[in-house]
Every structure is written in structure tokens, then in C-alpha cells.
Design an enzyme around this catalytic site. Structure first.
Site, PDB file in Angstrom:
ATOM      1  N   LYS A 182      45.410  54.520  96.359  1.00 46.86           N
ATOM      2  CA  LYS A 182      45.776  55.157  97.453  1.00 46.86           C
ATOM      3  C   LYS A 182      45.729  56.158  98.206  1.00 46.86           C
ATOM      4  O   LYS A 182      44.740  57.123  97.898  1.00 46.86           O
ATOM      5  CB  LYS A 182      47.316  55.440  96.638  1.00 46.86           C
ATOM      6  CG  LYS A 182      47.760  53.814  95.787  1.00 46.86           C
ATOM      7  CD  LYS A 182      47.743  52.949  96.666  1.00 46.86           C
ATOM      8  CE  LYS A 182      48.639  52.050  96.243  1.00 46.86           C
ATOM      9  NZ  LYS A 182      47.807  50.824  95.138  1.00 46.86           N
TER      10      LYS A 182
HETATM   11  C1  LIG Z   1      52.760  47.418  96.524  1.00 44.22           C
HETATM   12  C2  LIG Z   1      52.154  47.835  95.238  1.00 44.22           C
HETATM   13  N1  LIG Z   1      53.246  48.122  93.822  1.00 44.22           N
HETATM   14  C3  LIG Z   1      52.761  48.091  92.881  1.00 44.22           C
HETATM   15  C4  LIG Z   1      52.031  48.452  93.201  1.00 44.22           C
HETATM   16  C5  LIG Z   1      51.369  49.028  91.087  1.00 44.22           C
HETATM   17  O1  LIG Z   1      50.582  50.471  91.263  1.00 44.22           O
HETATM   18  P1  LIG Z   1      49.980  50.809  90.143  1.00 44.22           P
HETATM   19  O2  LIG Z   1      48.818  50.643  90.284  1.00 44.22           O
HETATM   20  O3  LIG Z   1      49.634  52.727  90.479  1.00 44.22           O
HETATM   21  O4  LIG Z   1      50.565  51.044  88.927  1.00 44.22           O
HETATM   22  C6  LIG Z   1      51.158  48.660  93.727  1.00 44.22           C
HETATM   23  C7  LIG Z   1      49.786  49.665  93.718  1.00 44.22           C
HETATM   24  O5  LIG Z   1      48.960  49.774  93.067  1.00 44.22           O
HETATM   25  C8  LIG Z   1      51.041  48.312  95.282  1.00 44.22           C
HETATM   26  O6  LIG Z   1      49.850  48.241  96.311  1.00 44.22           O
END
Ligand SMILES: Cc1ncc(COP(=O)(O)O)c(C=O)c1O
Length: 365
Positions: free
Chosen positions: A189
Site C-alpha cells: 500500500k
Molecule cells: C480494496 C481492498 N479492500 C480490502 C483490502 C484488504 O486489506 P488488508 O490486506 O489490509 O486486509 C485490500 C488490500 O489488501 C484492498 O485492496
């Protein structure tokens, strides 16, 4: 190897991690967890924030706090599975909504879905660092008593410029319109804590409830471990929060660089790029391109041979085997984008020369 969006430390993180070690708060609580939450609140303008182990758990907590279970939840089909899995955790059914010309949830299709289904919540992903056209979606949610949860996992730092009644402009960040918003600090990110998330909201009591659920729903008034409902172990570690505090110091610097990289691509490649809504500032977390007549898979292969990572755009959720038979309101856009688009390397240490070289390889594919 040039990666798609690798971590980029500010240099301060290691100093803060050392401090966390010195304090011996090697735990999912401590000074840096509190600091990280404060920094997110100050930056986004959200009233309350809860640091969690990832954005997926943040979305799950949002649904749990709101009591959305065994119901229908609308979500954009053009997103990462992390937007959708939490819907399933509470035995809800996703209703997939296709995207508008800005690649975000199409408000007209949402309206149709709301008319035809008893939808209790909308999860609105803001993707690739850009933001959805939120006003019509807010309106539909308000009119129909539906909770809006913003999945701003990919769009920390993106904002809207809103014109006030007195004619002045006000900035409002993605993630702060809905009853809850969530940001991701996963390794790829804009900013990273290796894995991490922050749930934000404007109702402190709701965040308090999420905090309770995220720490195994331990009743506060008892020393002897009393539990009355299901909880989770979802908090962020103090060590990772220390990394997050260092990252927050360079948030605007990273956004400026992401936007600069996007402008370089636009200069060197005669292709279509993801549009940006007027009166918004996206972060261009990833530069995403839609080819006029190139096959993205061929381009991806050619880049790979040259040790350059690229990835297809999101493979729509309504096409996933997991969601066979799920309701979907479609217009063909997400499928078209998936067929023709590509995410290009967007790491914030890239130079203009590297971007130019990448574009030469793309052009020769
Ligand atoms: C649009 C979106 N939603 C949710 C997530 C979930 O995030 P995390 O990996 O921090 O759980 C991500 C990316 O990883 C994402 O790109």
C-alpha cells in the site's frame, strides 16, 4: 526486479521500533498504537480510530458492530476479495454492483439493486488510490436507511473538495463519509506496517464497541475473564504501529511521488488511464492503464522477462467461482477493464528514466 508497489521506509521507523522494544511493549497495545491512531485521526479528520491487524478485519468489525448478519450487502464487483470476504464471515450475501466511467460503484445500478433487494449495508471500495463519486451513493443510503461502509484500503490520503454553503472549499478524506471507513497498511500500500489496518468512524461509541470486539470481547468490569459474546484477536501490534508512525511522517511526500510517477506514464504512453473525478485528489497509489489494442497479458509477459512486475486489473468478483449464482447488477464495464487493463510499477523510489524504460518495453509489446 522492479516491483509493483514495494514498501518505502522513511528511515524513522527503525528508531520508533527500537523505542517500542525499549519500553518492552511487545504487545497489541502501547504508546505507538495510541500514537498511530491519533495520527490517522488528525490526518483524515475522523473522530475515532482503531488500529487493527489488517483492513479485512476492520471491515469485519464494522459489520459486526452494525449487526449486519444473514442479510444482503451491496459491494462493487470491481475490487479485491478483501472487500467481500468479511461479508461472508457474517453469513451475509453479497450483491455485486458494476462500475461507472470512473471505475467505481455505479450509483444507478446500486439504486436498482436497492429497489429489488433488502440491502442492509453498502461496502464502497475506493480503488487504486482514487475515489468513488460518493454523493449519489450517500443519498441512496440515506434515503433507504442503509449503512455505508467505505473500503478505503487503497485510498488513504485521497480527498474530495466540497463547496460549502458560504462558498468556501473544504477538504474531506475518503473513509470519513460513511458510518465506518477502513484503511490498509499491507506491504504493497501507499504506506505500510507490513500488515495492518485502521478502522475509522465519526461515532466514538461505535469505535469503542469495535475495540471491545477486537480484543476478544473481554468484559471490562471483571478481572476474572468474563465473556458474553464472540470476540476476535484483531488488534495491531505496538511494533507494527511504530512502523506506521514513521510512515505517517512521509504520507504527503509519498502521494506527491505517486502522482509524479503517474504523470510520467501519461507523458510516455499514448494509452487510456484511470480517470480522476473532478474536485477530488486521488493518490495514484497504482498507475493503471487500459490499452487501446494491446493484449495486457502479452505486455505483462514482456515486462516479466525484463524483471518488471505488473498485474492485471481486478478480476471482477461476480466472475469468481466463490460467488457462483450471486446476484449481480452489471453493465459490462468491469469485465472490459479486466480484459484490457494493467497495473504498472508505481513504487515511490522509481526514477523518471526507469518509468521511461518501462514504457519503451510496453510500447514494443
Ligand atoms: C480494496 C481492498 N479492500 C480490502 C483490502 C484488504 O486489506 P488488508 O490486506 O489490509 O486486509 C485490500 C488490500 O489488501 C484492498 O485492496
Amino acid at each position: 526486479m522492479i516491483y509493483l508497489s514495494p514498501p518505502h521506509m522513511s528511515g524513522k521507523e527503525i528508531e520508533y521500533v527500537k523505542k517500542a522494544f525499549e519500553s518492552n511493549y511487545i504487545a497489541p497495545l502501547g504508546e505507538f498504537v495510541d500514537k498511530f491512531e491519533d495520527l490517522i485521526k488528525n490526518y483524515t479528520g475522523a473522530k475515532a480510530a482503531l488500529a487493527v491487524c489488517n483492513a479485512t478485519s476492520g471491515l469485519h468489525l464494522a459489520l459486526r458492530v452494525l449487526g449486519i448478519k444473514d442479510s444482503k450487502v451491496a459491494v462493487s464487483t470491481f475490487t479485491f476479495i478483501g472487500s467481500v470476504n468479511p461479508i461472508l464471515y457474517e453469513r451475509n450475501k453479497p450483491v455485486f454492483i458494476d462500475v461507472d466511467e470512473y471505475w467505481h460503484m455505479d450509483a444507478e445500478l446500486l439504486e436498482k439493486a436497492v429497489k429489488e433487494n433488502d440491502i442492509k449495508a453498502v461496502i464502497l471500495p475506493h480503488i487504486y488510490g482514487q475515489v468513488a463519486d460518493i454523493e449519489p451513493i450517500l443519498e441512496i443510503c440515506k434515503k433507504n436507511d442503509i449503512y455505508l461502509i467505505e473500503d478505503a484500503a487503497e485510498s488513504l490520503g485521497a480527498y474530495y473538495k466540497l463547496k460549502m454553503d458560504n462558498g468556501e472549499w473544504k477538504i474531506k478524506y475518503s473513509g470519513t463519509f460513511g458510518i465506518f471507513g477502513v484503511y490498509s497498511f499491507n506491504g504493497n500500500k501507499l504506506l505500510t506496517t507490513s500488515s495492518g489496518g485502521v478502522l475509522v468512524g465519526n461515532d466514538e461509541n461505535l469505535i469503542k464497541k469495535a475495540r471491545f470486539l477486537s480484543t476478544q470481547a473481554k468484559e471490562a468490569d471483571f478481572m476474572e475473564y468474563v465473556h458474553k459474546e464472540v470476540g476476535y484477536n484483531y488488534r495491531m501490534s505496538n511494533i507494527l504501529a511504530a512502523v506506521g508512525v514513521g510512515q505517517m511522517e512521509v504520507v504527503e511526500e509519498r502521494i506527491a511521488k505517486k502522482r509524479e510517477i503517474f504523470n510520467w506514464y501519461r507523458e510516455f504512453l499514448d494509452e487510456e488511464f484511470m480517470p480522476e473525478l473532478s474536485n477530488t485528489r486521488g493518490t495514484r497509489w497504482l498507475t493503471t492503464v487500459v490499452f487501446k489494442d494491446k493484449d495486457p497479458w502479452e505486455v505483462m509477459k514482456k515486462l516479466r522477462v525484463n524483471e518488471i512486475e505488473s498485474r492485471p486489473l481486478w478480476n471482477p468478483m461476480h466472475l469468481q467461482p466463490l460467488f457462483n449464482g450471486a446476484k449481480a447488477y452489471l453493465n459490462g464495464r468491469s469485465e472490459e477493464l479486466f480484459k484490457k487493463g494493467l497495473c504498472l510499477p508505481s513504487g515511490t523510489t522509481l526514477t523518471q528514466k526507469q518509468v521511461k524504460d518501462i514504457c519503451e518495453i510496453v510500447k514494443s509489446s
